[in-house]
Design a protein around this motif. Sequence first.
Motif, PDB file in Angstrom:
ATOM      1  N   ASP A 263       0.807  -1.220   0.000  1.00  0.00           N
ATOM      2  CA  ASP A 263       0.000   0.000   0.000  1.00  0.00           C
ATOM      3  C   ASP A 263       0.841   1.271   0.000  1.00  0.00           C
ATOM      4  O   ASP A 263       0.336   2.366   0.271  1.00  0.00           O
ATOM      5  CB  ASP A 263      -0.931  -0.035   1.229  1.00  0.00           C
ATOM      6  N   SER A 264       2.133   1.169  -0.278  1.00  0.00           N
ATOM      7  CA  SER A 264       2.968   2.371  -0.292  1.00  0.00           C
ATOM      8  C   SER A 264       4.256   2.060  -1.027  1.00  0.00           C
ATOM      9  O   SER A 264       4.533   0.904  -1.345  1.00  0.00           O
ATOM     10  CB  SER A 264       3.268   2.842   1.141  1.00  0.00           C
ATOM     11  N   SER A 292      -2.506   1.964  -3.808  1.00  0.00           N
ATOM     12  CA  SER A 292      -1.921   3.199  -3.286  1.00  0.00           C
ATOM     13  C   SER A 292      -2.123   4.305  -4.295  1.00  0.00           C
ATOM     14  O   SER A 292      -1.303   4.512  -5.184  1.00  0.00           O
ATOM     15  CB  SER A 292      -0.435   3.008  -2.985  1.00  0.00           C
TER      16      SER A 292
ATOM     17  N   GLY B 353       7.737   5.493   1.747  1.00  0.00           N
ATOM     18  CA  GLY B 353       6.685   5.826   0.793  1.00  0.00           C
ATOM     19  C   GLY B 353       5.861   7.029   1.183  1.00  0.00           C
ATOM     20  O   GLY B 353       4.815   7.277   0.620  1.00  0.00           O
ATOM     21  N   LYS B 355       4.046   7.686   3.689  1.00  0.00           N
ATOM     22  CA  LYS B 355       2.807   7.501   4.432  1.00  0.00           C
ATOM     23  C   LYS B 355       3.048   7.332   5.927  1.00  0.00           C
ATOM     24  O   LYS B 355       2.211   6.803   6.634  1.00  0.00           O
ATOM     25  CB  LYS B 355       2.049   6.285   3.891  1.00  0.00           C
TER      26      LYS B 355
END
Lengths: 448, 448
Positions: A263-264, A292, B353, B355
Motif C-alpha cells: 500500500d505504499s 496506493s 513511501g 505515508k
Amino acid sequence: MNTADLGLPVDVPSTALFTDQYELTMLQAALKAGTAERRSVFEVFTRRLPEGRRYGVVAGTGRVLDAVENFRFDAGVLGFLREREIVDETTLDWLAGYRFTGDVLGYPEGEVYFPGSPIMRVEGSFAECVLLETVILSILNHDSAIAAAASRMSSAAGTRPLIEMGARRTHELSAVAAARAAYVGGFATTSDLAAGFRYGIPTVGTSAHAFTLLHDTERDAFRAQVDALGRGTTLLVDTYDVAEAVRTAVEVAGPELGAVRIDSGDLLLVAHRVRQQLDELGATDTKIVVTSDLDEYAIASLAAAPVDAYGVGTQLVTGSGHPTASMVYKLVARAESDDPRAPLVPVAKKSSGGKTSIGGRKWAARRLDEDGVAEAEVVGTGPVPAELAGRQLQVELIRGGEVLAREPLDVVRDRHIAVRAGLPLSATQLSRGEPVLPTEYVQVPSGN
Amino acid sequence: MNTADLGLPVDVPSTALFTDQYELTMLQAALKAGTAERRSVFEVFTRRLPEGRRYGVVAGTGRVLDAVENFRFDAGVLGFLREREIVDETTLDWLAGYRFTGDVLGYPEGEVYFPGSPIMRVEGSFAECVLLETVILSILNHDSAIAAAASRMSSAAGTRPLIEMGARRTHELSAVAAARAAYVGGFATTSDLAAGFRYGIPTVGTSAHAFTLLHDTERDAFRAQVDALGRGTTLLVDTYDVAEAVRTAVEVAGPELGAVRIDSGDLLLVAHRVRQQLDELGATDTKIVVTSDLDEYAIASLAAAPVDAYGVGTQLVTGSGHPTASMVYKLVARAESDDPRAPLVPVAKKSSGGKTSIGGRKWAARRLDEDGVAEAEVVGTGPVPAELAGRQLQVELIRGGEVLAREPLDVVRDRHIAVRAGLPLSATQLSRGEPVLPTEYVQVPSGN
C-alpha cells in the motif's frame, strides 16, 4: 415521516425533494398560465466529453427508474412546501396527486455515448416532466462520471481484477452508487458493504495497518489474522519493513498464503522484489495486490509488473479528474398550443454563449464500418434512414409511467464490455484525444 | 428492514454498512486473538492540503455525530453478513450488541485546519473504534472538500450572496450534504429542496429556459411567471436576445421587477450592459444574478461588475478541482497489553513511501501573534504548554458514547467566518500558495 428511527443518516422521505426549487415555481406559473399540460419532450445529452476523453459511459439508468417510481409528494413533503411558502395551494393540490405517467426511453445502461447523444428522453406533460430534471441529472451525471473512469481503469488492467475501495473518499451514499458504477465499468469487487447489501456486488477486505499496530509484533498480527481468516487471507506487508514482513507472512501462513498487499512505496519496484522473494520462499501461488493512489495511468504502468489485482480508491470515486459528467436536461419539443391534439414543435435556446442546443425529438444510431467496427454516432430528427434502422440505440424504459424492465448489473456490465470492444481500438488509449466517434446530425424532412 | 416503502432510492438500514469490509474482518481476527478490547486512540488528520490551497475547513462534524449514533447492526444487516459469510458467528454476536461507548473529540465544525491538524480523535476499545473508520472519513472528506471550496468562493464574493445550485452535478444525497457544507463555508441559500427540508437552509429558485421555451413568446412566459410569482421574481433573460428580454421583462413586471438572471455569455460584459439598460428603463432596484459555470476565480473577476448575487453549481459540488479531502484515520496509540489497566503506548506505521505518521495522542492549539492574528498551528503530545492552554482547538463531541452537543448550522457558519477572519490576510488569496499557517510539532516529555 421521519426516517431517523431507521438509523438512516438522512431524513428525506421521497425522491421528490431531490429537486431544484425552480422546477416547482415553474410548475406553479405554468398551472396558472394554462400551459402546464402541453405535451413536452425533454432530452438528456452532453455538449462535450471531459477534456481528452474518448467516450462516455451511461450509468445510473437503473437508479433513475427507481427514483422516478418513488417521486411522490407525501404529507411531510407537502407540509414543508406549504410552511416555507414555496408554492401555492393550487400547486400543492396538484403535487399531492403526482405520479409520472409519461414515457422514458434512452440508451441502455452500460452503453457508451458521445457529445450530442440523446442519452435519455422524457416525454409527457410539461408539468410532470419538468419536475424530474434534477434527480435524473444528479444520478446520470454522478454515476456516468464514475463509470467512465472505471472503464478506463478496467481496460488498463486487462484481465487483472480491480477492487473498488474509495468509500472513504466520497459521501457515504455516493460511495454506494460509485461501487455500482465501477462494477458497470468493469470492476470486479468492492470493499463497500453497503454496495454489497444494496446491489449484490461481491465484497472483499482483510486488514489495515491499524491491525498490525494493535499487536505487539507484526508476527502476532499475522498469526491472529491467519488464525481467524485462514491461510487464504491477504496480509498487509508494508507497516514496517516489507522484506521482513513477507518472510514473516510466509512463515506464519505457509506457502498457501493467499496474497500480500502493498500500500505504499514504488509499487513497480516493490512488486518485483516481493514476487521474487515469495517465489524463493516457495509461495509461488501467493498473489500480490497493490493499492496506493492508483489511477488508470498507474495501472497501465504496472502492466508488466508481477501484480495480480489492483485496489482503487480516490481516483475512482472522483472520476479520475472528472467527478461529474456535464449532461443537461433540455426541452426540445412541445405542443404547439394548449389544444390537447396540437402537434409538437421543436424548440431550442438561441442565445449566444455556446449553450445553444438542437430542437426536436431525436433518434440515435451507431453506424458500423464494413468490419463491424463503430464509425459514427448518428443523431437525427424525423424518420430514421433505412440503413440505420437496425442500429438504433434508444430503448424504452418507462411507458405510460410503468417501468418496463430492470436489468441485473451483470447484464449491464457485460453490455458495457461488449460495446467498448466494438469501438475503434483508439477508444481505449489513455492519452488525451478527441471522442473516438464523430457525432453526425441528419435531419430528414418529416414529409419524406 | 426495507426502506423501499418509504420512497427512498436507497435501501441501507443503518449507517453500519457504510463500512469497508476489512473493518469487520479485523474485528473478527482481534476478537479471536484477544486483542479487540485493547484501549485504542484513532486520529483523523491529513498529510497535506490540496495543492495550492492555504487552509482547509472542517465540515460534516454534525453528520458524523448522527452517523455514530445510528451505527447499529440490526437483523437485516446481520443476516446479510451471515449469508455472505463475511464474519463468523462470534463476531456476529458481538456486532448485534454494538453501540459506540467511547469518546470523540475534535475541531469544532467550521474551524480551519492544516496538514497534521488532529481534526478528530476517537478513543475506546480497538473493536468499537476500528469500525467507524469509513463512515467518519466519508463524511469529513466529502463535506470538508465542499466547504473549503465554498469558503474560497464566499471570500471572493465579499458581501454579495452566493446561491448553491449544484445538485444536478453530484449524487442526489451528496447534493444535500454539499448544500449543508456550502452553507458552513459562507453560502447564503440553496436551490436544493432536500437541503431545505433536512437542514433548514433557505431555498431559492424561479425558472429555467424550458419555461420560456414552453410558451409561444418570451413575453407570454414572463407574464405567466410574474402572474404566478409576483413582480419580485427573477426573470431569466438569455433564452433568445438579452437586450430584448430585459426590455420585455421591465415592460411586463414594471420597474419593481426583483431581478434578472444571466446564465450564458460573457458575464462581465453582459452584466454591465444589462445594468445600464435596467437603469435606463427606471428599474434601478432590479438586481442582477449571474449563473454560468462560476468558480472562485470567475466570482473574483466579477467583483467590479454590477452583479448582485452569484449562483454556483458544478464547481461548488466538485470542490473546485478538489472533490475530496485526503483525511486518514490512523491508530496512534493503544494499550501496551491486554491488561485493562495497561498504559497507552504510541504507535505509527514506519514503512517508506511518504505515508508515515506521528504516534501518540495529540492536542492542538493555534498560536496568535501580538496583534491577535493566527501565526502557527501547534500540535503536540504530552502536556499542553501553559502559554497555549487557552488556545486549544479540540472540543469534546461524544463522551462515553453520548453525543454532547449539536450545533445549529448558523453557529457553525458564524464560527467559520470568524475563524477565517483571524487568519493572516494571505489566507484568502486565491492564487496557489503554501498553507497559511505552518504546523509545528512539539513533544513535551510526559514526565515534565
